[in-house]
Design an enzyme around this catalytic site. Structure first.
Site, PDB file in Angstrom:
ATOM      1  N   TRP A 443       0.833  -1.206   0.000  1.00  0.00           N
ATOM      2  CA  TRP A 443       0.000   0.000   0.000  1.00  0.00           C
ATOM      3  C   TRP A 443       0.865   1.252   0.000  1.00  0.00           C
ATOM      4  CZ3 TRP A 443      -0.481   4.301   3.070  1.00  0.00           C
ATOM      5  CH2 TRP A 443      -1.627   5.099   2.868  1.00  0.00           C
ATOM      6  N   TYR A 447       1.271   3.931  -3.041  1.00  0.00           N
ATOM      7  CA  TYR A 447       0.876   5.311  -2.760  1.00  0.00           C
ATOM      8  C   TYR A 447       2.013   6.267  -3.104  1.00  0.00           C
ATOM      9  CZ  TYR A 447      -0.832   9.459  -0.374  1.00  0.00           C
ATOM     10  OH  TYR A 447      -1.247  10.728  -0.112  1.00  0.00           O
ATOM     11  N   ASP A 463      -6.113  -0.533   0.099  1.00  0.00           N
ATOM     12  CA  ASP A 463      -6.778   0.664   0.605  1.00  0.00           C
ATOM     13  C   ASP A 463      -8.219   0.361   1.015  1.00  0.00           C
ATOM     14  OD1 ASP A 463      -6.395   3.779   0.689  1.00  0.00           O
ATOM     15  OD2 ASP A 463      -8.415   3.418  -0.091  1.00  0.00           O
TER      16      ASP A 463
END
Length: 535
Positions: A443, A447, A463
């Site tokens: 994640w 990101y 997410d």
């Protein structure tokens, strides 16, 4: 032995009948997707050029400005091809041409030979040259040269910088070389361009010389939702480092020994013709940094995206189809600095956006470099560098031990080269390097790829907002199921993410108040929540 050629997107020039209709209608959606060369004048234009429409028999279409110039055409002085947004597909994603173009934008050919560029993208020199000619109509060195000259043309037209400083800003080592290259390509000397009545600095009285600011236009391809972009950035703005209001983004920029600041907002309305551009104001910036800064901001504000192509790809998903129709101009908000984004991503693990912003503001105030004097609307600090945080004691600022360790680990990894933000990295390579660090999971890595690189296909499948918002039956998707569903969105999965995040926000968000900066040892810890949120 040369590496095999990695498949790139098909040539980007639209079909001839599409180019013809777009040229006749001056459709701004095609601005930068192709150029119109007029054989009777030797001039090439944007499809939105306001000049009288040329006869079809006298027109040729090219997919890149460098291809026009390689064929002997000169840029139009009226529509100004230097203001055209880039063809985003060629500068986004993992295709060889996309990665090579990003490296050229960063100046890879300014001081190194083509062989070095080819090696960085895993090809032989001849293969890379052949690929560029096939896809863009010009070799890499031609693309590099056109890019420099068009940027110089913009500076000559819109600013009052001395011609010597224009040459430096455009990447020329000497004024003599610049004058010779400009004269050869455009058949006029740089000083003669400024003498033309329609090409005076400050853009014909459009306010481009406000105070001590150097002002430039940053063109985009409509539609563009600047309000949504500023909303996203405003909710994450760090007091003292940046300021975002309903109309503009303002930031302090380094280096600390020669700091300055910038502001980005909408270009003022023009009754004569609609301007699809943002207005960049620069204060205290060295000319040698102008090209780097404009490239950063084009990525940060996603100005080269092709909304029609992205919307068509996302609309295969019924849920996203409705979101694209609702906000066709939504773009992918990136960040000014990769290290800053990575720190903020770590601080945002399993906490709300507001909590992550509070922690980041404390880090910036405590370890950022204080400016000699405040700039603009309360700009007082530059965000810390990796060297500033490699051994920093972050516990007094409210960070948990694990999170503080991860911040220091990332800072050290950037300093020793284990991770980086290099343009030649593919998404898989980038993610693999980052998840190898303790405390960085998929994640966080995706990101960072979204917001530090502006990678269009980054996809944080873990997410929670995505997992809950995309299903229509109310059942939360697993990361695996979400990833499988998003395969159909490639290579624009990051845009599916930002559309979903935006739709999950409250219907009306008032401007958030500045977060008080706490730097004392008594700063309260922020208790993490067991979620992964969009930070």
């Amino acid at each position: 032995m040369d590496a095999p050629v990695i498949p790139a997107p098909a040539a980007s020039l639209p079909p001839a009948h599409v180019c013809e209709q777009a040229r006749i209608s001056r459709d701004p959606r095609f601005d930068g997707l192709f150029f119109v060369a007029v054989t009777s004048t030797g001039i090439y234009c944007r499809p939105v050029c306001p000049a009288p429409t040329a006869k079809s028999a006298n027109v040729k279409y090219f997919g890149h400005a460098a291809a026009c110039e390689a064929a002997g055409f000169r840029p139009c002085l009226r529509c100004r091809p230097e203001l055209s947004p880039a063809e985003g597909a060629w500068r986004r994603g993992d295709a060889v041409v996309a990665r090579a173009l990003k490296l050229i934008d960063e100046g890879a050919l300014a001081e190194q030979p083509l062989s070095a560029l080819a090696e960085r993208v895993g090809l032989g020199e001849r293969q890379l040259r052949r690929l560029f000619v096939d896809r863009l109509g010009a070799p890499p060195i031609g693309v590099h040269g056109t890019r420099r000259l068009l940027f110089a043309k913009q500076l000559l037209t819109e600013t009052r910088l001395p011609i010597t400083e224009v040459a430096l800003a455009a990447g020329f080592g000497s004024l003599r070389r610049f004058n010779a290259a400009f004269l050869e390509a455009y058949r006029m000397a740089p000083r003669d361009l400024r003498r033309r009545p329609n090409e005076s600095p400050a853009g014909q009285g459009d306010g481009a010389g406000d105070g001590d600011a150097l002002v430039l236009r940053l063109g985009y391809r409509p539609p563009y939702d600047l309000g949504a972009m500023l909303d996203f950035l405003r909710g994450r703005a760090l007091p003292g480092v940046e300021h975002v209001d309903e109309h503009s983004y303002t930031r302090a920029i380094g280096p600390i020994d020669a700091p300055g600041w910038l502001r980005v907002g909408a270009w003022p309305a023009d009754k004569r013709e609609r301007q699809h551009a943002l207005k960049l104001e620069l204060h205290g910036t060295a000319p040698s940094r102008l090209l780097e800064i404009t490239n950063r901001l084009r990525r940060m504000f996603d100005l080269d995206a092709d909304p029609d192509a992205i919307g068509a790809a996302l609309s295969v998903d019924p849920r996203l189809r409705a979101l694209v129709r609702k906000r066709p101009g939504l773009r992918l908000p990136s960040g000014w600095d990769g290290f800053e984004i990575s720190v903020r991503a770590i601080l945002g693990q399993q906490v709300s956006v507001a909590a992550a912003r509070t922690l980041a503001a404390r880090v910036a105030q405590r370890y950022g470099q204080a400016l000699p004097q405040p700039f603009g609307p309360g700009l007082t600090h530059l965000f810390p560098t990796p060297a500033d945080l490699a051994d920093a004691d972050l516990a007094p600022l409210g960070l948990t031990r694990a999170r503080a360790d991860t911040v220091r680990t990332v800072a050290r990894a950037l300093l020793d080269g284990r991770v980086d933000f290099r343009a030649e990295r593919t998404l898989d390579d980038f993610v693999a390097r980052w998840v190898a660090l303790p405390g960085i999971g998929p994640w966080t890595a995706h990101y960072i790829a979204m917001r530090a690189l502006g990678h269009p296909d980054a996809f944080p499948a873990d997410d929670l907002v995505l997992q809950k918002a995309l299903p229509e039956d109310g059942v939360r998707l697993s990361a695996k199921a979400l990833g499988a569903r998003a395969e159909a969105w490639r290579p624009w999965r990051a845009y599916g993410v930002i559309h979903t995040w935006r739709d999950s926000m409250p219907a009306s968000l008032p401007p958030k108040p500045a977060v008080p900066v706490v730097s004392s040892a008594s700063a309260p810890a922020v208790k993490p929540k067991k979620t992964r949120r969009a930070t």
